[in-house]
Design a protein around this motif. Structure first.
Motif, PDB file in Angstrom:
ATOM      1  N   LEU A 180     -10.410 -63.510  54.794  1.00 22.64           N
ATOM      2  CA  LEU A 180      -9.489 -62.792  55.664  1.00 22.64           C
ATOM      3  C   LEU A 180     -10.001 -61.395  56.020  1.00 22.64           C
ATOM      4  O   LEU A 180      -9.257 -60.601  56.586  1.00 22.64           O
ATOM      5  CB  LEU A 180      -8.125 -62.677  54.989  1.00 22.64           C
ATOM      6  N   ALA A 181     -11.270 -61.064  55.636  1.00 24.43           N
ATOM      7  CA  ALA A 181     -11.806 -59.724  55.907  1.00 24.43           C
ATOM      8  C   ALA A 181     -11.907 -59.493  57.415  1.00 24.43           C
ATOM      9  O   ALA A 181     -12.150 -60.417  58.196  1.00 24.43           O
ATOM     10  CB  ALA A 181     -13.177 -59.559  55.270  1.00 24.43           C
ATOM     11  N   ILE A 182     -11.762 -58.220  57.785  1.00 25.55           N
ATOM     12  CA  ILE A 182     -11.811 -57.862  59.197  1.00 25.55           C
ATOM     13  C   ILE A 182     -13.249 -57.946  59.689  1.00 25.55           C
ATOM     14  O   ILE A 182     -14.198 -57.617  58.977  1.00 25.55           O
ATOM     15  CB  ILE A 182     -11.254 -56.449  59.402  1.00 25.55           C
ATOM     16  N   VAL A 183     -13.481 -58.363  60.876  1.00 27.63           N
ATOM     17  CA  VAL A 183     -14.801 -58.438  61.483  1.00 27.63           C
ATOM     18  C   VAL A 183     -15.385 -57.018  61.568  1.00 27.63           C
ATOM     19  O   VAL A 183     -14.692 -56.086  61.967  1.00 27.63           O
ATOM     20  CB  VAL A 183     -14.723 -59.080  62.878  1.00 27.63           C
ATOM     21  N   PRO A 184     -16.662 -56.826  61.160  1.00 31.95           N
ATOM     22  CA  PRO A 184     -17.244 -55.473  61.199  1.00 31.95           C
ATOM     23  C   PRO A 184     -17.200 -54.890  62.609  1.00 31.95           C
ATOM     24  O   PRO A 184     -17.314 -55.596  63.607  1.00 31.95           O
ATOM     25  CB  PRO A 184     -18.676 -55.688  60.729  1.00 31.95           C
ATOM     26  N   LEU A 185     -17.083 -53.555  62.623  1.00 37.37           N
ATOM     27  CA  LEU A 185     -17.093 -52.874  63.905  1.00 37.37           C
ATOM     28  C   LEU A 185     -18.466 -52.986  64.549  1.00 37.37           C
ATOM     29  O   LEU A 185     -19.490 -53.152  63.873  1.00 37.37           O
ATOM     30  CB  LEU A 185     -16.737 -51.398  63.716  1.00 37.37           C
ATOM     31  N   LEU A 186     -18.492 -52.876  65.844  1.00 35.35           N
ATOM     32  CA  LEU A 186     -19.761 -52.941  66.562  1.00 35.35           C
ATOM     33  C   LEU A 186     -20.685 -51.801  66.145  1.00 35.35           C
ATOM     34  O   LEU A 186     -21.909 -51.955  66.080  1.00 35.35           O
ATOM     35  CB  LEU A 186     -19.493 -52.898  68.070  1.00 35.35           C
ATOM     36  N   THR A 187     -20.101 -50.653  65.829  1.00 32.82           N
ATOM     37  CA  THR A 187     -20.908 -49.517  65.367  1.00 32.82           C
ATOM     38  C   THR A 187     -21.636 -49.845  64.071  1.00 32.82           C
ATOM     39  O   THR A 187     -22.824 -49.558  63.921  1.00 32.82           O
ATOM     40  CB  THR A 187     -20.008 -48.280  65.163  1.00 32.82           C
ATOM     41  N   GLU A 188     -20.928 -50.493  63.145  1.00 30.31           N
ATOM     42  CA  GLU A 188     -21.554 -50.850  61.882  1.00 30.31           C
ATOM     43  C   GLU A 188     -22.655 -51.881  62.089  1.00 30.31           C
ATOM     44  O   GLU A 188     -23.711 -51.817  61.441  1.00 30.31           O
ATOM     45  CB  GLU A 188     -20.492 -51.390  60.909  1.00 30.31           C
ATOM     46  N   LEU A 189     -22.428 -52.809  62.973  1.00 30.73           N
ATOM     47  CA  LEU A 189     -23.467 -53.803  63.256  1.00 30.73           C
ATOM     48  C   LEU A 189     -24.702 -53.158  63.873  1.00 30.73           C
ATOM     49  O   LEU A 189     -25.839 -53.517  63.548  1.00 30.73           O
ATOM     50  CB  LEU A 189     -22.903 -54.886  64.186  1.00 30.73           C
TER      51      LEU A 189
END
Length: 504
Positions: free
Chosen positions: A73-82
Protein backbone atom coordinates in the motif's frame (compact mmCIF):
# COMPACT_ATOMS: atom_id res chain seq x y z
CA UNK A 1 -8.48 -10.28 -7.12
CA UNK A 2 -10.98 -12.14 -4.95
CA UNK A 3 -13.98 -10.45 -3.39
CA UNK A 4 -15.74 -11.77 -0.25
CA UNK A 5 -19.24 -10.38 0.37
CA UNK A 6 -20.16 -9.73 3.94
CA UNK A 7 -23.88 -10.23 4.88
CA UNK A 8 -25.65 -7.59 6.91
CA UNK A 9 -25.99 -8.12 10.62
CA UNK A 10 -28.94 -10.09 11.89
CA UNK A 11 -29.91 -7.68 14.57
CA UNK A 12 -32.17 -5.63 12.27
CA UNK A 13 -33.91 -8.71 10.86
CA UNK A 14 -34.53 -10.23 14.28
CA UNK A 15 -35.90 -6.95 15.54
CA UNK A 16 -38.44 -6.73 12.68
CA UNK A 17 -39.57 -10.35 13.07
CA UNK A 18 -40.18 -9.93 16.79
CA UNK A 19 -42.24 -6.84 16.16
CA UNK A 20 -44.42 -8.65 13.60
CA UNK A 21 -45.01 -11.54 16.00
CA UNK A 22 -46.04 -9.18 18.78
CA UNK A 23 -48.53 -7.46 16.52
CA UNK A 24 -50.15 -10.74 15.35
CA UNK A 25 -50.47 -12.10 18.87
CA UNK A 26 -51.99 -8.87 20.12
CA UNK A 27 -54.55 -8.87 17.32
CA UNK A 28 -55.52 -12.49 18.08
CA UNK A 29 -56.08 -11.81 21.75
CA UNK A 30 -58.20 -8.73 21.03
CA UNK A 31 -60.54 -10.69 18.81
CA UNK A 32 -61.03 -13.49 21.32
CA UNK A 33 -61.41 -11.64 24.57
CA UNK A 34 -63.06 -8.55 23.34
CA UNK A 35 -62.16 -5.05 24.13
CA UNK A 36 -59.37 -4.65 26.67
CA UNK A 37 -58.06 -1.61 28.44
CA UNK A 38 -55.34 0.03 26.55
CA UNK A 39 -51.78 -0.70 27.73
CA UNK A 40 -48.66 0.88 26.58
CA UNK A 41 -46.94 -1.25 24.01
CA UNK A 42 -43.49 -2.34 25.09
CA UNK A 43 -40.94 -2.93 22.38
CA UNK A 44 -38.10 -5.06 23.64
CA UNK A 45 -34.65 -3.63 23.08
CA UNK A 46 -32.68 -5.08 20.25
CA UNK A 47 -30.65 -8.04 21.31
CA UNK A 48 -26.91 -7.96 20.77
CA UNK A 49 -25.75 -10.43 18.24
CA UNK A 50 -23.07 -12.75 19.49
CA UNK A 51 -21.90 -13.89 16.08
CA UNK A 52 -18.22 -13.57 14.91
CA UNK A 53 -19.26 -10.73 12.61
CA UNK A 54 -20.58 -8.57 15.42
CA UNK A 55 -17.44 -6.36 15.67
CA UNK A 56 -17.02 -5.68 11.95
CA UNK A 57 -17.36 -2.17 10.62
CA UNK A 58 -20.48 -1.86 8.52
CA UNK A 59 -18.75 0.58 6.20
CA UNK A 60 -16.05 -1.92 5.24
CA UNK A 61 -17.99 -4.22 3.00
CA UNK A 62 -15.09 -5.99 1.32
CA UNK A 63 -11.43 -6.87 1.72
CA UNK A 64 -8.76 -6.82 -1.04
CA UNK A 65 -6.17 -9.58 -1.16
CA UNK A 66 -3.18 -9.01 -3.50
CA UNK A 67 -2.02 -11.80 -5.71
CA UNK A 68 1.42 -10.11 -6.14
CA UNK A 69 3.46 -10.84 -2.95
CA UNK A 70 5.58 -7.69 -3.51
CA UNK A 71 2.59 -5.40 -3.80
CA UNK A 72 2.08 -2.98 -0.94
CA UNK A 73 0.00 0.00 0.00
CA UNK A 74 3.08 2.30 -0.12
CA UNK A 75 2.72 5.53 -2.07
CA UNK A 76 4.34 5.65 -5.51
CA UNK A 77 7.67 7.58 -5.30
CA UNK A 78 7.63 11.16 -6.43
CA UNK A 79 9.05 11.95 -9.83
CA UNK A 80 11.73 14.05 -8.12
CA UNK A 81 12.92 11.06 -6.12
CA UNK A 82 13.02 8.90 -9.22
CA UNK A 83 15.08 11.54 -11.04
CA UNK A 84 17.54 11.81 -8.14
CA UNK A 85 17.92 8.04 -8.07
CA UNK A 86 18.61 8.00 -11.80
CA UNK A 87 21.22 10.79 -11.46
CA UNK A 88 23.01 8.90 -8.68
CA UNK A 89 23.09 5.64 -10.64
CA UNK A 90 24.47 7.32 -13.78
CA UNK A 91 26.68 9.96 -12.13
CA UNK A 92 29.94 8.51 -13.40
CA UNK A 93 28.88 8.73 -17.06
CA UNK A 94 26.69 11.83 -16.78
CA UNK A 95 27.57 13.93 -13.70
CA UNK A 96 24.72 16.35 -13.03
CA UNK A 97 25.02 18.41 -9.86
CA UNK A 98 25.39 22.16 -10.29
CA UNK A 99 22.15 22.39 -12.31
CA UNK A 100 20.07 21.03 -9.41
CA UNK A 101 18.42 22.92 -6.58
CA UNK A 102 20.41 23.02 -3.33
CA UNK A 103 18.14 20.54 -1.55
CA UNK A 104 18.33 18.15 -4.49
CA UNK A 105 22.11 18.53 -4.67
CA UNK A 106 22.39 17.47 -1.05
CA UNK A 107 20.27 14.36 -1.66
CA UNK A 108 22.45 13.38 -4.60
CA UNK A 109 25.67 13.92 -2.60
CA UNK A 110 24.36 11.85 0.30
CA UNK A 111 23.82 8.85 -1.99
CA UNK A 112 26.94 9.06 -4.17
CA UNK A 113 29.48 6.26 -3.83
CA UNK A 114 32.93 7.16 -2.41
CA UNK A 115 34.46 4.93 -5.08
CA UNK A 116 33.72 7.28 -7.98
CA UNK A 117 36.76 8.23 -10.12
CA UNK A 118 38.59 11.40 -9.11
CA UNK A 119 38.37 12.59 -12.69
CA UNK A 120 34.64 12.99 -12.06
CA UNK A 121 34.49 14.22 -8.46
CA UNK A 122 37.70 16.24 -7.88
CA UNK A 123 36.72 19.57 -9.40
CA UNK A 124 32.95 19.07 -9.21
CA UNK A 125 32.21 18.15 -5.58
CA UNK A 126 33.15 20.48 -2.73
CA UNK A 127 30.83 19.01 -0.11
CA UNK A 128 32.84 18.17 3.02
CA UNK A 129 30.52 15.34 4.08
CA UNK A 130 31.16 13.49 0.83
CA UNK A 131 34.95 13.79 1.19
CA UNK A 132 34.68 12.76 4.82
CA UNK A 133 33.03 9.52 3.72
CA UNK A 134 35.81 9.03 1.16
CA UNK A 135 38.50 9.52 3.81
CA UNK A 136 36.93 7.30 6.44
CA UNK A 137 36.51 4.49 3.94
CA UNK A 138 40.23 4.47 3.06
CA UNK A 139 41.88 5.45 6.35
CA UNK A 140 40.31 4.53 9.70
CA UNK A 141 42.34 7.21 11.51
CA UNK A 142 42.16 10.73 10.09
CA UNK A 143 43.49 13.89 11.76
CA UNK A 144 41.67 16.55 9.80
CA UNK A 145 43.13 19.31 11.99
CA UNK A 146 46.55 18.66 10.45
CA UNK A 147 45.10 19.47 7.06
CA UNK A 148 43.51 22.81 7.79
CA UNK A 149 40.22 21.25 8.91
CA UNK A 150 39.31 20.31 5.32
CA UNK A 151 38.36 16.73 4.48
CA UNK A 152 38.86 17.33 0.77
CA UNK A 153 42.38 18.60 1.35
CA UNK A 154 43.10 15.64 3.65
CA UNK A 155 41.96 13.18 0.98
CA UNK A 156 44.09 14.60 -1.83
CA UNK A 157 47.18 15.10 0.32
CA UNK A 158 47.14 11.58 1.71
CA UNK A 159 46.23 10.08 -1.66
CA UNK A 160 49.19 11.81 -3.29
CA UNK A 161 51.49 10.81 -0.42
CA UNK A 162 50.52 7.15 -0.85
CA UNK A 163 51.31 7.28 -4.56
CA UNK A 164 54.79 8.71 -3.84
CA UNK A 165 55.49 6.20 -1.06
CA UNK A 166 54.81 3.26 -3.36
CA UNK A 167 56.52 4.65 -6.45
CA UNK A 168 59.33 2.37 -7.70
CA UNK A 169 61.84 4.13 -9.98
CA UNK A 170 62.27 2.56 -13.41
CA UNK A 171 59.20 0.40 -12.73
CA UNK A 172 56.25 2.65 -11.96
CA UNK A 173 55.04 4.98 -14.68
CA UNK A 174 55.55 8.63 -13.58
CA UNK A 175 52.23 9.47 -15.27
CA UNK A 176 50.48 7.73 -12.37
CA UNK A 177 51.42 10.73 -10.22
CA UNK A 178 51.62 13.54 -12.75
CA UNK A 179 48.19 12.78 -14.22
CA UNK A 180 46.71 13.60 -10.82
CA UNK A 181 48.02 17.18 -10.85
CA UNK A 182 45.06 18.79 -12.67
CA UNK A 183 42.73 17.45 -9.99
CA UNK A 184 44.73 18.08 -6.81
CA UNK A 185 46.84 21.18 -7.51
CA UNK A 186 44.34 23.51 -5.82
CA UNK A 187 43.98 21.45 -2.65
CA UNK A 188 47.46 20.15 -1.72
CA UNK A 189 49.30 22.42 0.71
CA UNK A 190 51.27 19.85 2.67
CA UNK A 191 53.19 16.72 1.69
CA UNK A 192 54.51 14.34 4.35
CA UNK A 193 56.36 11.44 2.72
CA UNK A 194 58.15 9.10 5.13
CA UNK A 195 59.22 6.51 2.55
CA UNK A 196 61.04 6.55 -0.79
CA UNK A 197 61.46 3.17 -2.42
CA UNK A 198 64.74 2.52 -4.28
CA UNK A 199 64.90 0.94 -7.74
CA UNK A 200 64.56 -2.80 -7.98
CA UNK A 201 68.00 -4.36 -7.75
CA UNK A 202 68.25 -7.20 -10.27
CA UNK A 203 70.71 -10.02 -9.55
CA UNK A 204 73.98 -9.55 -11.42
CA UNK A 205 74.87 -11.98 -14.14
CA UNK A 206 77.80 -14.27 -13.34
CA UNK A 207 81.01 -12.96 -14.88
CA UNK A 208 82.52 -15.34 -17.41
CA UNK A 209 85.72 -13.38 -17.94
CA UNK A 210 84.74 -11.98 -21.33
CA UNK A 211 84.22 -8.25 -21.73
CA UNK A 212 82.98 -6.41 -24.78
CA UNK A 213 84.74 -3.47 -26.32
CA UNK A 214 82.56 -1.06 -24.35
CA UNK A 215 84.16 -2.07 -21.07
CA UNK A 216 82.48 -3.33 -17.92
CA UNK A 217 78.89 -3.96 -18.93
CA UNK A 218 77.98 -5.10 -15.45
CA UNK A 219 78.81 -1.68 -14.04
CA UNK A 220 76.92 0.10 -16.79
CA UNK A 221 73.79 -2.00 -16.42
CA UNK A 222 73.61 -1.86 -12.64
CA UNK A 223 70.75 0.49 -11.67
CA UNK A 224 71.49 3.49 -9.49
CA UNK A 225 69.95 4.05 -6.08
CA UNK A 226 68.25 7.33 -6.94
CA UNK A 227 64.69 7.76 -5.76
CA UNK A 228 61.62 9.47 -7.18
CA UNK A 229 62.40 13.05 -8.21
CA UNK A 230 59.88 15.57 -6.90
CA UNK A 231 60.72 18.44 -9.27
CA UNK A 232 57.88 18.03 -11.79
CA UNK A 233 55.33 17.29 -9.09
CA UNK A 234 56.19 20.22 -6.83
CA UNK A 235 56.31 22.58 -9.80
CA UNK A 236 52.67 21.77 -10.47
CA UNK A 237 51.51 22.30 -6.86
CA UNK A 238 50.98 26.04 -6.82
CA UNK A 239 49.84 26.19 -3.17
CA UNK A 240 52.41 23.89 -1.53
CA UNK A 241 53.58 25.33 1.81
CA UNK A 242 55.01 22.39 3.76
CA UNK A 243 57.32 19.58 2.65
CA UNK A 244 58.25 16.84 5.14
CA UNK A 245 60.50 14.08 3.75
CA UNK A 246 62.27 10.96 5.02
CA UNK A 247 64.44 9.00 2.60
CA UNK A 248 64.08 5.45 3.83
CA UNK A 249 61.96 2.30 3.66
CA UNK A 250 59.35 1.25 6.18
CA UNK A 251 58.42 -2.33 7.07
CA UNK A 252 61.31 -3.86 5.14
CA UNK A 253 61.48 -6.76 7.61
CA UNK A 254 63.99 -9.46 6.71
CA UNK A 255 64.87 -7.62 3.50
CA UNK A 256 66.75 -4.93 5.44
CA UNK A 257 69.82 -3.50 3.75
CA UNK A 258 71.69 -0.28 4.43
CA UNK A 259 71.40 0.84 0.82
CA UNK A 260 67.63 1.11 1.31
CA UNK A 261 68.32 4.24 3.38
CA UNK A 262 70.64 6.13 1.06
CA UNK A 263 70.11 9.78 0.18
CA UNK A 264 72.22 10.01 -2.96
CA UNK A 265 73.89 13.09 -4.39
CA UNK A 266 71.53 12.96 -7.33
CA UNK A 267 68.61 13.00 -4.89
CA UNK A 268 70.22 15.92 -3.07
CA UNK A 269 70.80 18.07 -6.17
CA UNK A 270 67.31 17.34 -7.49
CA UNK A 271 65.70 18.18 -4.15
CA UNK A 272 67.73 21.40 -3.86
CA UNK A 273 66.49 22.56 -7.26
CA UNK A 274 62.94 21.58 -6.27
CA UNK A 275 62.79 23.62 -3.06
CA UNK A 276 64.54 26.57 -4.68
CA UNK A 277 61.88 26.76 -7.38
CA UNK A 278 59.00 26.44 -4.90
CA UNK A 279 58.47 30.07 -3.88
CA UNK A 280 55.43 29.26 -1.70
CA UNK A 281 57.31 26.83 0.57
CA UNK A 282 57.20 27.91 4.23
CA UNK A 283 58.28 24.73 6.05
CA UNK A 284 60.94 22.25 4.90
CA UNK A 285 61.80 19.13 6.90
CA UNK A 286 64.32 16.49 5.90
CA UNK A 287 64.90 14.11 8.80
CA UNK A 288 66.37 10.62 9.31
CA UNK A 289 67.96 10.63 5.87
CA UNK A 290 71.73 10.50 6.58
CA UNK A 291 72.31 14.06 5.40
CA UNK A 292 75.97 14.92 5.95
CA UNK A 293 77.78 18.26 5.74
CA UNK A 294 78.20 18.27 1.97
CA UNK A 295 74.58 17.49 1.26
CA UNK A 296 73.40 19.96 3.91
CA UNK A 297 75.44 22.70 2.26
CA UNK A 298 73.93 21.90 -1.14
CA UNK A 299 70.41 22.11 0.28
CA UNK A 300 70.99 25.25 2.35
CA UNK A 301 72.68 27.02 -0.57
CA UNK A 302 69.46 26.64 -2.56
CA UNK A 303 67.49 28.22 0.31
CA UNK A 304 69.50 31.43 0.55
CA UNK A 305 67.25 34.46 0.07
CA UNK A 306 64.19 32.25 -0.21
CA UNK A 307 61.13 34.53 -0.23
CA UNK A 308 58.83 32.48 2.00
CA UNK A 309 60.79 29.92 4.07
CA UNK A 310 60.07 30.20 7.81
CA UNK A 311 60.99 26.80 9.27
CA UNK A 312 63.92 24.46 8.54
CA UNK A 313 64.24 21.06 10.23
CA UNK A 314 67.29 18.88 9.50
CA UNK A 315 67.23 16.86 12.71
CA UNK A 316 68.37 13.23 13.10
CA UNK A 317 71.03 13.44 10.40
CA UNK A 318 74.85 13.52 10.21
CA UNK A 319 75.39 17.29 10.03
CA UNK A 320 78.57 18.63 11.63
CA UNK A 321 80.24 22.01 12.00
CA UNK A 322 80.44 22.76 8.29
CA UNK A 323 76.72 22.21 7.93
CA UNK A 324 76.10 24.38 11.01
CA UNK A 325 78.13 27.20 9.45
CA UNK A 326 75.94 26.96 6.35
CA UNK A 327 72.85 27.17 8.57
CA UNK A 328 74.34 30.25 10.26
CA UNK A 329 74.75 31.88 6.88
CA UNK A 330 71.13 31.08 6.10
CA UNK A 331 70.06 33.01 9.22
CA UNK A 332 71.55 36.13 7.69
CA UNK A 333 70.04 35.57 4.23
CA UNK A 334 66.46 34.54 4.92
CA UNK A 335 63.39 35.20 7.03
CA UNK A 336 63.81 31.94 8.97
CA UNK A 337 61.90 31.81 12.25
CA UNK A 338 62.45 28.19 13.38
CA UNK A 339 65.73 26.25 13.03
CA UNK A 340 66.03 22.64 14.23
CA UNK A 341 69.33 20.75 14.10
CA UNK A 342 68.60 18.20 16.82
CA UNK A 343 70.48 14.91 17.05
CA UNK A 344 73.32 15.76 14.69
CA UNK A 345 77.11 16.09 15.11
CA UNK A 346 77.40 19.83 15.75
CA UNK A 347 80.24 20.75 18.09
CA UNK A 348 81.66 23.97 19.53
CA UNK A 349 82.82 25.57 16.23
CA UNK A 350 79.41 25.05 14.67
CA UNK A 351 77.67 26.49 17.73
CA UNK A 352 79.97 29.53 17.65
CA UNK A 353 79.00 30.17 14.03
CA UNK A 354 75.33 29.99 14.96
CA UNK A 355 75.91 32.31 17.92
CA UNK A 356 77.61 34.90 15.74
CA UNK A 357 74.61 34.93 13.38
CA UNK A 358 72.15 34.89 16.28
CA UNK A 359 73.65 38.03 17.84
CA UNK A 360 72.59 40.10 14.83
CA UNK A 361 69.44 38.19 13.83
CA UNK A 362 66.00 39.76 14.13
CA UNK A 363 63.74 36.97 12.85
CA UNK A 364 64.58 33.64 14.54
CA UNK A 365 62.27 32.78 17.46
CA UNK A 366 63.19 29.10 18.05
CA UNK A 367 66.57 27.32 18.03
CA UNK A 368 66.80 23.59 18.76
CA UNK A 369 70.28 22.06 19.15
CA UNK A 370 69.46 19.17 21.48
CA UNK A 371 71.45 15.94 21.32
CA UNK A 372 74.59 17.50 19.86
CA UNK A 373 77.92 18.10 21.58
CA UNK A 374 78.56 21.83 21.65
CA UNK A 375 79.98 21.67 25.21
CA UNK A 376 80.71 24.77 27.31
CA UNK A 377 82.64 26.52 24.58
CA UNK A 378 79.62 26.50 22.28
CA UNK A 379 77.16 27.09 25.12
CA UNK A 380 79.02 30.20 26.31
CA UNK A 381 79.08 31.59 22.77
CA UNK A 382 75.31 31.20 22.54
CA UNK A 383 74.87 32.82 25.96
CA UNK A 384 76.88 35.85 24.87
CA UNK A 385 74.72 36.16 21.75
CA UNK A 386 71.53 36.05 23.82
CA UNK A 387 72.62 39.12 25.78
CA UNK A 388 72.07 41.21 22.66
CA UNK A 389 69.46 39.14 20.80
CA UNK A 390 65.93 40.55 21.09
CA UNK A 391 63.81 38.03 19.18
CA UNK A 392 64.59 34.44 20.28
CA UNK A 393 61.89 32.99 22.55
CA UNK A 394 62.71 29.25 22.67
CA UNK A 395 66.15 27.68 23.18
CA UNK A 396 66.71 23.91 23.46
CA UNK A 397 70.23 22.81 24.48
CA UNK A 398 69.39 19.48 26.11
CA UNK A 399 72.04 16.76 25.97
CA UNK A 400 75.01 18.92 24.91
CA UNK A 401 77.60 18.22 27.65
CA UNK A 402 77.07 21.66 29.23
CA UNK A 403 78.26 22.39 32.78
CA UNK A 404 78.67 25.22 35.31
CA UNK A 405 80.46 27.81 33.09
CA UNK A 406 77.55 27.84 30.67
CA UNK A 407 75.09 28.09 33.56
CA UNK A 408 76.95 31.08 34.96
CA UNK A 409 76.65 33.00 31.70
CA UNK A 410 73.02 31.97 31.25
CA UNK A 411 72.23 33.39 34.69
CA UNK A 412 73.50 36.76 33.45
CA UNK A 413 71.33 36.37 30.35
CA UNK A 414 68.25 35.83 32.52
CA UNK A 415 68.77 39.18 34.21
CA UNK A 416 68.89 41.20 30.97
CA UNK A 417 66.97 39.20 28.37
CA UNK A 418 63.24 39.96 28.19
CA UNK A 419 62.22 37.84 25.18
CA UNK A 420 63.13 34.28 26.17
CA UNK A 421 60.11 32.32 27.40
CA UNK A 422 61.43 28.73 27.26
CA UNK A 423 64.87 27.22 27.97
CA UNK A 424 65.74 23.52 28.05
CA UNK A 425 68.99 22.43 29.69
CA UNK A 426 67.98 18.87 30.54
CA UNK A 427 70.47 15.98 30.46
CA UNK A 428 73.52 18.18 31.04
CA UNK A 429 75.98 18.56 33.93
CA UNK A 430 74.93 21.91 35.40
CA UNK A 431 75.80 20.84 38.94
CA UNK A 432 74.93 22.30 42.34
CA UNK A 433 76.77 25.59 41.91
CA UNK A 434 75.40 26.03 38.42
CA UNK A 435 71.88 25.56 39.78
CA UNK A 436 72.46 28.28 42.36
CA UNK A 437 73.71 30.63 39.65
CA UNK A 438 70.57 30.01 37.58
CA UNK A 439 68.42 30.63 40.67
CA UNK A 440 70.04 34.03 41.15
CA UNK A 441 69.32 34.90 37.54
CA UNK A 442 65.68 33.83 37.90
CA UNK A 443 65.20 36.19 40.82
CA UNK A 444 65.44 39.14 38.41
CA UNK A 445 63.61 37.54 35.47
CA UNK A 446 59.90 38.20 34.87
CA UNK A 447 59.39 36.73 31.39
CA UNK A 448 60.68 33.12 31.42
CA UNK A 449 57.77 30.65 31.59
CA UNK A 450 59.47 27.26 31.08
CA UNK A 451 62.85 26.08 32.34
CA UNK A 452 63.66 22.36 32.00
CA UNK A 453 66.48 21.24 34.30
CA UNK A 454 65.73 17.53 34.53
CA UNK A 455 68.72 15.18 34.89
CA UNK A 456 71.16 18.09 35.10
CA UNK A 457 72.54 17.49 38.62
CA UNK A 458 70.83 20.61 40.04
CA UNK A 459 69.99 20.59 43.75
CA UNK A 460 66.40 19.80 44.55
CA UNK A 461 66.00 23.00 46.55
CA UNK A 462 67.28 25.15 43.68
CA UNK A 463 65.02 23.37 41.22
CA UNK A 464 62.04 23.92 43.53
CA UNK A 465 62.72 27.64 43.97
CA UNK A 466 63.20 28.08 40.22
CA UNK A 467 59.84 26.37 39.73
CA UNK A 468 58.21 28.82 42.15
CA UNK A 469 59.65 31.75 40.20
CA UNK A 470 58.30 30.26 36.97
CA UNK A 471 54.82 29.93 38.51
CA UNK A 472 54.91 33.59 39.46
CA UNK A 473 55.93 34.55 35.93
CA UNK A 474 53.14 32.45 34.42
CA UNK A 475 50.57 34.04 36.70
CA UNK A 476 51.80 37.50 35.76
CA UNK A 477 51.61 36.55 32.07
CA UNK A 478 48.05 35.33 32.57
CA UNK A 479 47.07 38.61 34.20
CA UNK A 480 48.63 40.54 31.33
CA UNK A 481 46.63 38.48 28.87
CA UNK A 482 43.41 39.15 30.77
CA UNK A 483 44.03 42.89 31.17
CA UNK A 484 46.25 44.01 28.30
CA UNK A 485 45.27 47.66 28.69
CA UNK A 486 46.43 47.73 32.32
CA UNK A 487 49.95 46.54 31.54
CA UNK A 488 51.17 49.14 29.08
CA UNK A 489 54.67 49.47 27.75
CA UNK A 490 56.81 52.16 29.40
CA UNK A 491 55.19 55.27 27.98
CA UNK A 492 55.02 58.60 29.69
CA UNK A 493 51.35 59.63 29.84
CA UNK A 494 51.26 63.40 30.21
CA UNK A 495 48.09 65.20 31.13
CA UNK A 496 46.79 68.18 33.05
CA UNK A 497 46.58 66.22 36.33
CA UNK A 498 49.61 63.93 36.06
CA UNK A 499 52.16 65.39 33.63
CA UNK A 500 54.96 63.01 34.65
CA UNK A 501 53.14 59.72 35.28
CA UNK A 502 54.76 56.63 33.75
CA UNK A 503 52.51 53.58 33.10
CA UNK A 504 53.98 50.10 33.51
Amino acid sequence: MQETLVTPTLSVLSRSSITMQDRSSTAGQASSTGPQPSRPSVIPPPSKSKGWKSGANVRRMRRIIAEDPEWSLAIVPLLTELCIQHIVENFQNNPILKQLLPEHQQKVLNHLSPDLPLTVTANLIDDENYWRRCCMQRWPVCHVARHGGSWKRLFFERHLENLIKHFIPSTTDPAVILDLLPFCRNYVRRLCVDQFLPPVQLPLQPWNGELSDSGSEAEMEQPTGDHYQLRDLVAGLSHLEELDLVYGVKDCGMNFEWNLFLFTYQDCHSLAATIKACHTLKTFRLTRSKVDDDKARILIRSLLDHPALEELDLSHNLIGDRGARAAAKLLSHSHLRVLTLANNQVRAPGAQSLAHALAHNTNLISLNLRLNCIEDEGGQALAHALQTNKCLTTLHLGGNELSEPTATLLSQVLTVNTTLTSINLSCNHIGLDGGKQLLEGMSDNKTLLEFDLRLSDVAQESEYLIGQALCANREAARQRALNPSHFMSPITAKGPENPNVTWV
